[in-house]
Design a protein around this motif. Structure first.
Motif, PDB file in Angstrom:
ATOM      1  N   CYS A  76       0.935  -1.035  -0.244  1.00 55.42           N
ATOM      2  CA  CYS A  76      -0.456   0.026  -0.017  1.00 55.42           C
ATOM      3  C   CYS A  76       0.796   1.633   0.313  1.00 55.42           C
ATOM      4  O   CYS A  76       1.954   0.896   0.852  1.00 55.42           O
ATOM      5  N   VAL A  77       0.642   1.913  -0.801  1.00 55.17           N
ATOM      6  CA  VAL A  77       0.903   3.364  -0.565  1.00 55.17           C
ATOM      7  C   VAL A  77       0.392   4.439  -0.122  1.00 55.17           C
ATOM      8  O   VAL A  77      -0.875   4.852  -0.305  1.00 55.17           O
ATOM      9  N   ALA A  78       1.207   4.562   1.306  1.00 55.10           N
ATOM     10  CA  ALA A  78       0.152   5.283   1.581  1.00 55.10           C
ATOM     11  C   ALA A  78       1.046   7.124   2.548  1.00 55.10           C
ATOM     12  O   ALA A  78       2.283   7.384   1.956  1.00 55.10           O
ATOM     13  N   ARG A  79       0.271   7.519   3.681  1.00 54.50           N
ATOM     14  CA  ARG A  79       1.626   8.495   3.938  1.00 54.50           C
ATOM     15  C   ARG A  79       0.884   9.323   5.597  1.00 54.50           C
ATOM     16  O   ARG A  79      -0.607   8.304   5.694  1.00 54.50           O
ATOM     17  N   VAL A 122       4.335  -1.141   3.566  1.00 57.19           N
ATOM     18  CA  VAL A 122       4.039   0.195   3.160  1.00 57.19           C
ATOM     19  C   VAL A 122       5.072   0.842   2.459  1.00 57.19           C
ATOM     20  O   VAL A 122       6.491   1.034   3.077  1.00 57.19           O
ATOM     21  N   ALA A 123       4.587   1.531   1.934  1.00 50.26           N
ATOM     22  CA  ALA A 123       5.484   2.914   1.346  1.00 50.26           C
ATOM     23  C   ALA A 123       5.355   4.334   1.009  1.00 50.26           C
ATOM     24  O   ALA A 123       3.634   4.266   0.220  1.00 50.26           O
ATOM     25  N   THR A 124       5.690   5.096   0.515  1.00 46.50           N
ATOM     26  CA  THR A 124       5.168   6.822   0.447  1.00 46.50           C
ATOM     27  C   THR A 124       5.311   6.589  -0.773  1.00 46.50           C
ATOM     28  O   THR A 124       5.948   5.566  -1.797  1.00 46.50           O
ATOM     29  N   ALA A 125       4.373   7.349  -1.804  1.00 46.65           N
ATOM     30  CA  ALA A 125       4.576   7.561  -3.373  1.00 46.65           C
ATOM     31  C   ALA A 125       6.263   7.845  -3.610  1.00 46.65           C
ATOM     32  O   ALA A 125       6.969   7.565  -4.196  1.00 46.65           O
ATOM     33  N   GLU A 138       3.354  -5.721 -10.709  1.00 48.83           N
ATOM     34  CA  GLU A 138       2.606  -6.119 -11.010  1.00 48.83           C
ATOM     35  C   GLU A 138       1.227  -5.587 -11.590  1.00 48.83           C
ATOM     36  O   GLU A 138       0.729  -5.621 -12.863  1.00 48.83           O
ATOM     37  N   LEU A 139       0.248  -5.265 -11.055  1.00 46.98           N
ATOM     38  CA  LEU A 139      -0.935  -4.837 -10.926  1.00 46.98           C
ATOM     39  C   LEU A 139      -0.506  -3.706 -10.223  1.00 46.98           C
ATOM     40  O   LEU A 139      -0.301  -3.733  -8.673  1.00 46.98           O
ATOM     41  N   ILE A 140      -0.835  -2.113 -10.851  1.00 43.52           N
ATOM     42  CA  ILE A 140      -1.585  -1.315  -9.994  1.00 43.52           C
ATOM     43  C   ILE A 140      -2.434  -1.123 -10.585  1.00 43.52           C
ATOM     44  O   ILE A 140      -3.274  -0.174 -10.874  1.00 43.52           O
ATOM     45  N   LEU A 141      -3.322  -0.590  -8.692  1.00 44.64           N
ATOM     46  CA  LEU A 141      -4.574  -0.133  -8.394  1.00 44.64           C
ATOM     47  C   LEU A 141      -4.107   1.774  -8.083  1.00 44.64           C
ATOM     48  O   LEU A 141      -3.754   1.526  -7.084  1.00 44.64           O
ATOM     49  N   VAL A 142      -4.939   1.822  -8.966  1.00 39.16           N
ATOM     50  CA  VAL A 142      -5.069   3.247  -8.726  1.00 39.16           C
ATOM     51  C   VAL A 142      -6.253   3.950  -7.655  1.00 39.16           C
ATOM     52  O   VAL A 142      -7.413   3.806  -8.411  1.00 39.16           O
ATOM     53  N   TYR A 146      -8.686  14.648  -7.442  1.00 41.55           N
ATOM     54  CA  TYR A 146      -7.679  15.864  -7.201  1.00 41.55           C
ATOM     55  C   TYR A 146      -5.478  15.392  -6.497  1.00 41.55           C
ATOM     56  O   TYR A 146      -5.482  15.883  -6.782  1.00 41.55           O
ATOM     57  N   SER A 147      -5.648  14.180  -6.281  1.00 38.95           N
ATOM     58  CA  SER A 147      -4.471  13.330  -5.645  1.00 38.95           C
ATOM     59  C   SER A 147      -4.047  13.094  -6.683  1.00 38.95           C
ATOM     60  O   SER A 147      -2.675  12.627  -6.923  1.00 38.95           O
ATOM     61  N   VAL A 148      -4.508  12.793  -8.457  1.00 39.60           N
ATOM     62  CA  VAL A 148      -4.081  11.796  -9.229  1.00 39.60           C
ATOM     63  C   VAL A 148      -2.511  12.255  -9.625  1.00 39.60           C
ATOM     64  O   VAL A 148      -1.301  11.306  -9.424  1.00 39.60           O
ATOM     65  N   ASP A 149      -2.349  13.976  -9.643  1.00 36.71           N
ATOM     66  CA  ASP A 149      -1.198  13.760 -10.400  1.00 36.71           C
ATOM     67  C   ASP A 149       0.279  14.008  -8.880  1.00 36.71           C
ATOM     68  O   ASP A 149       1.240  13.852  -9.521  1.00 36.71           O
ATOM     69  N   SER A 150      -0.379  13.894  -8.199  1.00 31.91           N
ATOM     70  CA  SER A 150       0.449  13.918  -6.705  1.00 31.91           C
ATOM     71  C   SER A 150       1.433  11.842  -6.604  1.00 31.91           C
ATOM     72  O   SER A 150       2.164  11.457  -6.003  1.00 31.91           O
ATOM     73  N   VAL A 151       1.204  10.663  -7.223  1.00 32.06           N
ATOM     74  CA  VAL A 151       1.288   9.379  -7.346  1.00 32.06           C
ATOM     75  C   VAL A 151       1.711   9.280  -9.122  1.00 32.06           C
ATOM     76  O   VAL A 151       2.557   8.103  -8.895  1.00 32.06           O
TER      77      VAL A 151
END
Ligand SMILES: NC(=O)C1=CN([C@@H]2O[C@H](COP(=O)(O)OP(=O)(O)OC[C@H]3O[C@@H](n4cnc5c(N)ncnc54)[C@H](OP(=O)(O)O)[C@@H]3O)[C@@H](O)[C@H]2O)C=CC1
Ligand SMILES: CC(C)(CO)C(=O)C(=O)O
Length: 294
Positions: A6-9, A50-53, A61-65, A70-75
């Motif tokens: 999970c990419v989280a912050r 767990v990692a940050t962006a 293999e698969l990235i679920l966005v 409004y957060s798309v650009d940040s990832v």
């Protein structure tokens, strides 16, 4: 059986690492899954990385966005970094056009498109609630995405093995538009009247506005070449009428709390597209006018 990161912050990330990710799920029940700091090397079966962006390393293999519009650009940078030659990127936002938008923001990544039918929210940092029994993800290829039908089938199987009802669409542009039209009408009506969906379930002005918004988005869709599978008014009312009367959309909740919201993608973009295509949209004009300059 699959490794998940999970990419989280912020506090959500800290609580996940300190106590694990706590799920309250209508489908899977109560669970706490231990989490560890993922640095792109070590993988721990049965745990969530767990990692940050910014710190994410390695190839997925698969990235679920599944951030808000409004957060798309940040990832975007993270998606590019996490994409290898065979990686498939699957956006599931409630905003039509997310697939093409993310593909433009992430050159070199292979981006398909999708949407999800689920009711879920972060209840508290480190805690996610999923209500009810619905967990249906619809996804499909976009022109020129470079993803083969075998790879799409692998995505379907991976999601199905995880308990997601995954449907491979032969027309994901239609299906993401239909979901957008629904959520836009639901969120627009709820926010405009500051009312839960029970108000739309009864005959009256709220239901008329919901129907007006749906008819206008349908006219836009038809102008854009969408071939709806059934009448969107009937389909959308059927969904509304089956909801708990207290249901409100997350857009409505965010606006009420003065938080950042998806109003641009869910309401303003619809009206702007209608204007651009010469579609008369008096109900959208009325609803958007309440929020655009407020
Ligand atoms: N919730 C639902 O039931 C449904 C939602 N959708 C759609 O799915 C999308 C996601 O919605 P939802 O899950 O409710 O949104 P949330 O805001 O609850 O979750 C998104 C998460 O992504 C995090 N995030 C955003 N940017 C970054 C970043 N750069 N780095 C790390 N973490 C980041 C947010 O953190 P932070 O809080 O710090 O910003 C937040 O924790 C939306 O388009 C929504 O409309 C579709 C169907 C159902
Ligand atoms: C209403 C719901 C949960 C339906 O999928 C939703 O998508 C939202 O609140 O944005």
């Amino acid at each position: 059986g699959n490794e998940v990161t999970c990419v989280a912050r912020g506090e959500h990330k800290e609580k996940m690492l300190a106590h694990g990710l706590r799920f309250h799920s209508g489908i899977k029940g109560e669970q706490v899954v231990p989490c560890y700091v993922y640095d792109g090397t070590e993988e721990r079966p049965g745990e969530i990385g767990v990692a940050t962006a910014e710190t994410y390393r390695g190839k997925a293999e698969l990235i679920l966005v599944c951030v808000k519009g409004y957060s798309v650009d940040s990832v975007a940078d993270c998606i590019v970094r996490a994409s290898g030659e065979r990686t498939v990127v699957l956006p599931i936002l409630n905003v039509y056009g997310s697939g093409p938008r993310i593909a433009r923001a992430c050159p070199g990544s292979r981006v398909i498109d999708g949407c999800i039918y689920i009711v879920g929210y972060i209840q508290a940092p480190g805690e996610v609630t999923q209500s009810g029994q619905v967990c249906k993800l619809v996804f499909g290829a976009r022109p020129g995405d470079g993803v083969s039908s075998e790879e799409l089938e692998t995505v379907r199987r991976t999601l199905a093995d995880a308990g997601v009802k995954a449907i491979l669409s032969e027309d994901i542009d239609r299906d993401t538009f239909a979901k957008w039209g629904f959520i836009s009408a639901m969120a627009g009506t709820g926010a405009f009247f500051d009312a839960p969906m029970g108000a739309v379930q009864r005959e009256g002005e709220e239901r008329d506005v919901f129907i007006g918004l749906t008819k206008e988005s349908t006219a836009l869709g038809e102008r854009l070449g969408i071939r709806f599978r059934e009448d969107p008014v009937a389909a959308n009312l059927r969904v509304i009428d089956a909801l708990d009367p207290q249901t409100t959309s997350s857009l409505q909740k965010d606006l009420k709390k003065g938080r950042e919201s998806e109003i641009q993608g869910q309401l303003f973009d619809m009206l702007d597209a209608c204007r651009k295509q010469g579609i008369e949209a008096p109900t959208y004009e009325r609803v958007v006018a309440k929020f655009r300059n407020s």
